[in-house]
Design an enzyme around this catalytic site. Sequence first.
Site, mmCIF file in Angstrom:
data_model
loop_
_atom_site.group_PDB
_atom_site.id
_atom_site.type_symbol
_atom_site.label_atom_id
_atom_site.label_comp_id
_atom_site.label_asym_id
_atom_site.label_seq_id
_atom_site.Cartn_x
_atom_site.Cartn_y
_atom_site.Cartn_z
ATOM 1 N N GLU A 66 0.800 -1.276 0.025
ATOM 2 C CA GLU A 66 0.003 -0.088 -0.101
ATOM 3 C C GLU A 66 1.026 1.413 0.003
ATOM 4 O O GLU A 66 1.874 1.177 0.563
ATOM 5 C CB GLU A 66 -1.058 0.004 1.386
ATOM 6 C CG GLU A 66 -1.796 -1.371 1.506
ATOM 7 C CD GLU A 66 -2.378 -1.353 2.852
ATOM 8 O OE1 GLU A 66 -3.766 -1.501 2.895
ATOM 9 O OE2 GLU A 66 -2.028 -1.005 3.525
ATOM 10 N N THR A 94 5.871 -9.310 9.405
ATOM 11 C CA THR A 94 4.494 -9.497 8.560
ATOM 12 C C THR A 94 4.357 -7.823 7.698
ATOM 13 O O THR A 94 3.666 -7.773 6.907
ATOM 14 C CB THR A 94 3.528 -9.770 9.500
ATOM 15 O OG1 THR A 94 3.412 -8.710 10.361
ATOM 16 C CG2 THR A 94 3.672 -11.167 9.965
ATOM 17 N N ASP A 237 -7.479 -4.819 9.127
ATOM 18 C CA ASP A 237 -6.840 -3.649 8.212
ATOM 19 C C ASP A 237 -6.777 -3.775 6.608
ATOM 20 O O ASP A 237 -6.291 -3.182 5.922
ATOM 21 C CB ASP A 237 -5.582 -3.393 8.762
ATOM 22 C CG ASP A 237 -4.513 -4.217 8.774
ATOM 23 O OD1 ASP A 237 -4.934 -5.514 8.093
ATOM 24 O OD2 ASP A 237 -3.502 -4.082 9.242
#
Length: 351
Positions: A66, A94, A237
Amino acid sequence: MHSLLPSDKALVPFVSVANMMRLVHAIGIETVLVELADVIEADFRRWDLFDKTPRIASHSKEGVIELMPTSDGEIYSFKYVNGHPKNMAQGLQTVTAFGLLAEVSTGYPVLLTEMTLLTALRTAATSAMVGKHLAPKGARTMAIIGNGAQAEFQALAFKAVCGIDHVQLYDIDPLATSKAVRNLSRSGLKVTACASSQAAIEGAGIITTCTADKQLATILTDNMIGAGVHINAVGGDCPGKTELHRDILSRADTYVEYTPQTRIEGEIQQMPPEYPVTEMWKVINGQAIGRRDARQITLFDSVGFAIEDFSALRYIRSKLTGTGLYQDLDMIADPDDPRDLFGMLQRSEKV
Protein backbone atom coordinates in the site's frame (compact mmCIF):
# COMPACT_ATOMS: atom_id res chain seq x y z
CA MET A 1 37.24 20.67 -12.83
CA HIS A 2 33.57 20.15 -12.02
CA SER A 3 33.01 18.37 -8.69
CA LEU A 4 30.73 15.39 -8.26
CA LEU A 5 30.22 16.28 -4.61
CA PRO A 6 26.52 16.95 -3.98
CA SER A 7 25.32 20.39 -2.97
CA ASP A 8 23.23 20.97 0.15
CA LYS A 9 20.12 21.06 -2.04
CA ALA A 10 20.80 17.50 -3.17
CA LEU A 11 20.93 16.04 0.33
CA VAL A 12 17.93 14.48 2.11
CA PRO A 13 18.19 13.34 5.76
CA PHE A 14 17.64 9.58 6.06
CA VAL A 15 16.85 7.84 9.36
CA SER A 16 17.88 4.19 9.29
CA VAL A 17 16.47 1.48 11.53
CA ALA A 18 19.60 1.68 13.71
CA ASN A 19 19.27 5.46 14.08
CA MET A 20 15.52 5.22 14.74
CA MET A 21 16.24 2.85 17.61
CA ARG A 22 18.97 5.16 18.95
CA LEU A 23 16.58 8.13 18.74
CA VAL A 24 13.79 6.28 20.61
CA HIS A 25 16.22 5.24 23.35
CA ALA A 26 17.65 8.76 23.60
CA ILE A 27 14.17 10.25 24.10
CA GLY A 28 12.68 7.31 26.04
CA ILE A 29 10.02 5.04 24.54
CA GLU A 30 7.18 6.13 26.82
CA THR A 31 8.04 9.78 26.21
CA VAL A 32 8.02 9.09 22.46
CA LEU A 33 4.58 7.46 22.74
CA VAL A 34 3.13 10.35 24.78
CA GLU A 35 4.59 12.99 22.47
CA LEU A 36 3.48 11.09 19.36
CA ALA A 37 -0.06 10.81 20.77
CA ASP A 38 -0.07 14.58 21.33
CA VAL A 39 1.17 15.32 17.78
CA ILE A 40 -1.40 12.94 16.25
CA GLU A 41 -4.19 14.52 18.31
CA ALA A 42 -3.07 18.00 17.23
CA ASP A 43 -3.23 16.96 13.58
CA PHE A 44 -6.68 15.38 14.10
CA ARG A 45 -7.79 18.79 15.41
CA ARG A 46 -6.96 20.31 12.02
CA TRP A 47 -8.47 17.42 10.05
CA ASP A 48 -10.13 19.68 7.48
CA LEU A 49 -6.75 20.96 6.22
CA PHE A 50 -5.59 17.55 5.01
CA ASP A 51 -5.95 15.80 1.68
CA LYS A 52 -7.74 12.55 2.46
CA THR A 53 -7.99 9.42 0.36
CA PRO A 54 -8.23 5.70 1.14
CA ARG A 55 -4.82 4.12 0.81
CA ILE A 56 -3.81 2.84 -2.61
CA ALA A 57 -3.63 -0.93 -2.24
CA SER A 58 -2.23 -3.72 -4.40
CA HIS A 59 -3.70 -6.98 -3.09
CA SER A 60 -2.41 -10.49 -3.74
CA LYS A 61 -3.11 -13.87 -2.22
CA GLU A 62 0.07 -13.46 -0.16
CA GLY A 63 -0.75 -10.03 1.25
CA VAL A 64 -1.03 -6.37 0.38
CA ILE A 65 1.31 -3.52 -0.61
CA GLU A 66 0.00 0.00 0.00
CA LEU A 67 0.82 3.66 -0.46
CA MET A 68 -0.59 6.15 2.06
CA PRO A 69 -0.36 9.81 0.94
CA THR A 70 -1.59 13.06 2.49
CA SER A 71 -0.78 16.75 2.74
CA ASP A 72 -1.77 19.68 4.94
CA GLY A 73 -1.04 22.14 2.13
CA GLU A 74 2.49 22.91 3.33
CA ILE A 75 4.02 19.47 3.87
CA TYR A 76 3.32 16.31 1.85
CA SER A 77 3.92 12.80 3.13
CA PHE A 78 3.55 9.25 1.97
CA LYS A 79 4.24 5.85 3.47
CA TYR A 80 5.00 2.60 1.68
CA VAL A 81 3.75 -0.33 3.77
CA ASN A 82 3.03 -4.00 3.25
CA GLY A 83 1.08 -6.64 5.16
CA HIS A 84 2.08 -10.26 4.56
CA PRO A 85 0.92 -12.53 7.42
CA LYS A 86 2.68 -15.60 5.97
CA ASN A 87 6.06 -13.86 6.24
CA MET A 88 6.40 -14.86 9.89
CA ALA A 89 6.79 -18.53 8.94
CA GLN A 90 9.81 -17.51 6.85
CA GLY A 91 11.36 -15.48 9.65
CA LEU A 92 10.27 -12.21 8.06
CA GLN A 93 8.28 -9.25 9.39
CA THR A 94 4.59 -9.27 8.46
CA VAL A 95 4.71 -5.47 8.11
CA THR A 96 7.55 -3.33 6.71
CA ALA A 97 7.43 0.36 5.88
CA PHE A 98 9.31 3.49 4.95
CA GLY A 99 8.10 7.07 4.57
CA LEU A 100 8.92 10.47 3.13
CA LEU A 101 8.16 14.12 3.88
CA ALA A 102 8.37 16.83 1.23
CA GLU A 103 7.80 20.58 0.97
CA VAL A 104 4.66 21.34 -1.01
CA SER A 105 6.12 24.70 -2.16
CA THR A 106 9.06 23.11 -4.03
CA GLY A 107 8.27 19.39 -4.11
CA TYR A 108 11.70 18.71 -2.59
CA PRO A 109 11.91 15.85 -0.07
CA VAL A 110 13.03 16.90 3.42
CA LEU A 111 13.03 13.51 5.20
CA LEU A 112 13.25 9.83 4.30
CA THR A 113 12.95 7.30 7.11
CA GLU A 114 12.35 3.71 8.07
CA MET A 115 8.77 3.29 9.26
CA THR A 116 8.54 -0.34 10.37
CA LEU A 117 9.38 0.67 13.94
CA LEU A 118 7.77 4.07 13.53
CA THR A 119 4.48 2.54 12.34
CA ALA A 120 4.34 0.34 15.44
CA LEU A 121 4.92 3.41 17.60
CA ARG A 122 2.36 5.58 15.80
CA THR A 123 -0.27 2.81 15.80
CA ALA A 124 0.09 2.36 19.54
CA ALA A 125 0.12 6.11 20.14
CA THR A 126 -3.07 6.51 18.07
CA SER A 127 -4.79 3.69 19.97
CA ALA A 128 -3.91 5.26 23.32
CA MET A 129 -4.87 8.76 22.17
CA VAL A 130 -8.31 7.41 21.20
CA GLY A 131 -8.48 5.41 24.43
CA LYS A 132 -7.99 8.64 26.39
CA HIS A 133 -11.29 9.86 24.90
CA LEU A 134 -13.29 6.60 24.83
CA ALA A 135 -12.06 4.19 27.52
CA PRO A 136 -14.01 3.91 30.78
CA LYS A 137 -12.73 6.30 33.41
CA GLY A 138 -10.49 4.60 35.93
CA ALA A 139 -9.74 1.59 33.70
CA ARG A 140 -6.44 0.09 34.86
CA THR A 141 -6.49 -3.37 33.26
CA MET A 142 -6.18 -4.04 29.53
CA ALA A 143 -6.44 -7.35 27.70
CA ILE A 144 -4.23 -7.82 24.65
CA ILE A 145 -5.31 -10.66 22.38
CA GLY A 146 -2.61 -11.26 19.77
CA ASN A 147 0.87 -10.92 21.25
CA GLY A 148 2.92 -10.37 18.11
CA ALA A 149 4.97 -7.38 16.96
CA GLN A 150 2.46 -4.71 18.08
CA ALA A 151 1.59 -5.98 21.57
CA GLU A 152 4.32 -4.39 23.70
CA PHE A 153 3.94 -1.03 21.98
CA GLN A 154 0.20 -1.07 22.74
CA ALA A 155 0.83 -1.97 26.38
CA LEU A 156 3.37 0.82 26.90
CA ALA A 157 1.25 3.41 25.08
CA PHE A 158 -1.82 2.70 27.23
CA LYS A 159 0.38 2.78 30.34
CA ALA A 160 1.96 6.12 29.40
CA VAL A 161 -1.14 7.87 27.99
CA CYS A 162 -4.10 6.26 29.80
CA GLY A 163 -2.64 5.04 33.09
CA ILE A 164 -3.04 1.28 32.56
CA ASP A 165 -1.05 -0.69 35.15
CA HIS A 166 -2.05 -4.31 34.36
CA VAL A 167 -2.06 -6.18 31.04
CA GLN A 168 -3.56 -9.63 30.51
CA LEU A 169 -2.09 -11.39 27.48
CA TYR A 170 -3.34 -14.19 25.24
CA ASP A 171 -2.17 -15.59 21.91
CA ILE A 172 -2.91 -18.89 20.19
CA ASP A 173 0.89 -19.30 20.14
CA PRO A 174 2.14 -19.52 23.75
CA LEU A 175 5.63 -18.54 22.56
CA ALA A 176 4.28 -15.16 21.45
CA THR A 177 2.82 -14.57 24.89
CA SER A 178 6.08 -15.66 26.56
CA LYS A 179 7.96 -13.21 24.35
CA ALA A 180 5.64 -10.34 25.33
CA VAL A 181 5.85 -11.23 29.05
CA ARG A 182 9.64 -11.23 28.81
CA ASN A 183 9.78 -7.93 26.92
CA LEU A 184 7.46 -6.20 29.40
CA SER A 185 9.20 -7.55 32.51
CA ARG A 186 10.91 -4.20 33.23
CA SER A 187 8.03 -1.99 32.10
CA GLY A 188 6.49 -1.37 35.53
CA LEU A 189 3.30 -3.10 34.37
CA LYS A 190 1.79 -6.11 36.08
CA VAL A 191 1.76 -8.71 33.29
CA THR A 192 -0.44 -11.81 33.34
CA ALA A 193 -0.17 -14.59 30.75
CA CYS A 194 -3.60 -16.17 30.12
CA ALA A 195 -4.61 -19.56 28.75
CA SER A 196 -7.60 -18.26 26.74
CA SER A 197 -9.02 -15.07 25.30
CA GLN A 198 -11.90 -15.39 27.78
CA ALA A 199 -9.45 -15.41 30.69
CA ALA A 200 -7.59 -12.41 29.23
CA ILE A 201 -10.68 -10.19 29.12
CA GLU A 202 -11.82 -10.98 32.69
CA GLY A 203 -11.93 -7.68 34.57
CA ALA A 204 -10.42 -5.70 31.67
CA GLY A 205 -11.89 -2.26 30.96
CA ILE A 206 -10.00 -2.09 27.67
CA ILE A 207 -9.70 -4.96 25.20
CA THR A 208 -7.11 -4.70 22.43
CA THR A 209 -7.16 -7.17 19.55
CA CYS A 210 -4.10 -7.20 17.29
CA THR A 211 -3.87 -10.50 15.44
CA ALA A 212 -2.20 -10.97 12.07
CA ASP A 213 -4.10 -13.66 10.13
CA LYS A 214 -5.56 -12.37 6.88
CA GLN A 215 -9.03 -13.83 7.27
CA LEU A 216 -12.52 -13.19 8.57
CA ALA A 217 -11.73 -14.32 12.10
CA THR A 218 -13.79 -14.17 15.30
CA ILE A 219 -11.35 -13.28 18.04
CA LEU A 220 -14.16 -11.89 20.21
CA THR A 221 -17.73 -13.19 20.30
CA ASP A 222 -20.73 -11.24 21.52
CA ASN A 223 -21.18 -13.21 24.75
CA MET A 224 -17.60 -12.30 25.79
CA ILE A 225 -18.26 -8.56 25.83
CA GLY A 226 -19.91 -7.05 28.88
CA ALA A 227 -21.20 -3.52 29.32
CA GLY A 228 -18.87 -0.58 29.72
CA VAL A 229 -15.73 -1.82 27.96
CA HIS A 230 -13.67 -0.10 25.29
CA ILE A 231 -12.53 -2.32 22.40
CA ASN A 232 -9.40 -1.27 20.55
CA ALA A 233 -9.59 -3.36 17.35
CA VAL A 234 -6.21 -3.05 15.65
CA GLY A 235 -5.85 -6.25 13.61
CA GLY A 236 -8.57 -5.83 10.98
CA ASP A 237 -6.96 -3.65 8.33
CA CYS A 238 -7.79 -4.93 4.85
CA PRO A 239 -10.73 -6.42 2.92
CA GLY A 240 -11.55 -9.91 4.15
CA LYS A 241 -9.72 -9.47 7.48
CA THR A 242 -11.73 -8.91 10.66
CA GLU A 243 -11.51 -9.94 14.33
CA LEU A 244 -14.93 -9.24 15.89
CA HIS A 245 -18.28 -10.99 15.58
CA ARG A 246 -20.74 -8.64 13.91
CA ASP A 247 -23.13 -8.89 16.88
CA ILE A 248 -20.57 -6.93 18.92
CA LEU A 249 -20.74 -4.13 16.36
CA SER A 250 -24.53 -4.11 16.68
CA ARG A 251 -24.19 -3.32 20.40
CA ALA A 252 -21.22 -0.94 20.25
CA ASP A 253 -20.79 2.70 19.35
CA THR A 254 -18.10 2.57 16.68
CA TYR A 255 -15.45 5.23 16.08
CA VAL A 256 -13.19 5.35 13.03
CA GLU A 257 -10.38 7.38 11.48
CA TYR A 258 -11.61 7.98 7.90
CA THR A 259 -14.95 6.38 7.10
CA PRO A 260 -14.46 5.61 3.36
CA GLN A 261 -11.28 3.65 4.12
CA THR A 262 -12.65 1.87 7.20
CA ARG A 263 -15.78 0.71 5.34
CA ILE A 264 -13.43 -1.15 2.96
CA GLU A 265 -10.88 -2.44 5.45
CA GLY A 266 -12.20 -2.37 9.01
CA GLU A 267 -14.52 -4.39 11.21
CA ILE A 268 -17.42 -2.43 9.73
CA GLN A 269 -16.91 -4.13 6.33
CA GLN A 270 -19.22 -6.76 7.89
CA MET A 271 -22.00 -4.22 8.33
CA PRO A 272 -24.42 -2.55 5.88
CA PRO A 273 -23.38 0.81 4.37
CA GLU A 274 -25.82 2.68 6.63
CA TYR A 275 -24.21 1.31 9.84
CA PRO A 276 -23.49 4.46 11.89
CA VAL A 277 -19.92 5.43 12.77
CA THR A 278 -18.29 8.53 14.24
CA GLU A 279 -14.97 9.89 12.99
CA MET A 280 -12.57 10.50 15.89
CA TRP A 281 -11.57 14.00 14.82
CA LYS A 282 -15.14 15.09 15.62
CA VAL A 283 -14.88 13.73 19.17
CA ILE A 284 -11.50 15.42 19.66
CA ASN A 285 -12.91 18.74 18.42
CA GLY A 286 -16.05 18.49 20.56
CA GLN A 287 -18.36 18.03 17.55
CA ALA A 288 -19.43 14.52 18.59
CA ILE A 289 -19.83 12.64 21.84
CA GLY A 290 -17.30 10.00 22.89
CA ARG A 291 -18.00 7.97 26.03
CA ARG A 292 -21.33 9.14 27.47
CA ASP A 293 -21.96 6.65 30.29
CA ALA A 294 -20.44 3.78 32.25
CA ARG A 295 -22.39 1.03 30.42
CA GLN A 296 -21.64 2.11 26.87
CA ILE A 297 -19.51 -0.23 24.72
CA THR A 298 -17.12 1.82 22.61
CA LEU A 299 -15.21 0.37 19.66
CA PHE A 300 -12.26 1.99 17.90
CA ASP A 301 -12.19 0.31 14.47
CA SER A 302 -8.54 1.11 13.81
CA VAL A 303 -7.12 0.51 10.34
CA GLY A 304 -4.38 3.15 10.28
CA PHE A 305 -4.64 6.36 8.28
CA ALA A 306 -2.15 8.52 6.39
CA ILE A 307 -2.54 11.54 8.69
CA GLU A 308 -1.12 9.47 11.56
CA ASP A 309 1.95 8.73 9.43
CA PHE A 310 2.23 12.42 8.53
CA SER A 311 2.19 13.20 12.26
CA ALA A 312 4.84 10.58 13.01
CA LEU A 313 7.12 11.82 10.22
CA ARG A 314 6.65 15.42 11.34
CA TYR A 315 7.51 14.39 14.90
CA ILE A 316 10.70 12.55 13.90
CA ARG A 317 11.87 15.47 11.78
CA SER A 318 11.38 17.82 14.75
CA LYS A 319 13.54 15.57 16.95
CA LEU A 320 16.55 15.17 14.63
CA THR A 321 18.22 18.56 14.99
CA GLY A 322 21.54 18.29 16.76
CA THR A 323 21.33 14.51 17.24
CA GLY A 324 23.43 13.36 14.29
CA LEU A 325 21.09 10.36 14.12
CA TYR A 326 20.63 10.50 10.35
CA GLN A 327 22.59 10.22 7.14
CA ASP A 328 22.50 12.73 4.30
CA LEU A 329 21.54 10.93 1.09
CA ASP A 330 22.48 12.39 -2.30
CA MET A 331 18.97 12.04 -3.75
CA ILE A 332 18.19 15.20 -5.72
CA ALA A 333 19.99 16.17 -8.91
CA ASP A 334 21.16 19.78 -8.52
CA PRO A 335 22.79 21.16 -11.70
CA ASP A 336 24.35 24.63 -11.58
CA ASP A 337 21.77 25.65 -14.19
CA PRO A 338 18.34 24.05 -13.46
CA ARG A 339 17.80 23.78 -17.24
CA ASP A 340 21.02 21.89 -17.83
CA LEU A 341 20.48 18.44 -16.34
CA PHE A 342 22.08 16.77 -19.36
CA GLY A 343 25.12 19.02 -19.06
CA MET A 344 25.59 17.91 -15.47
CA LEU A 345 25.53 14.27 -16.61
CA GLN A 346 27.90 15.00 -19.46
CA ARG A 347 30.43 16.81 -17.28
CA SER A 348 30.44 13.95 -14.73
CA GLU A 349 32.03 11.68 -17.34
CA LYS A 350 35.23 13.73 -17.16
CA VAL A 351 35.55 13.71 -13.40
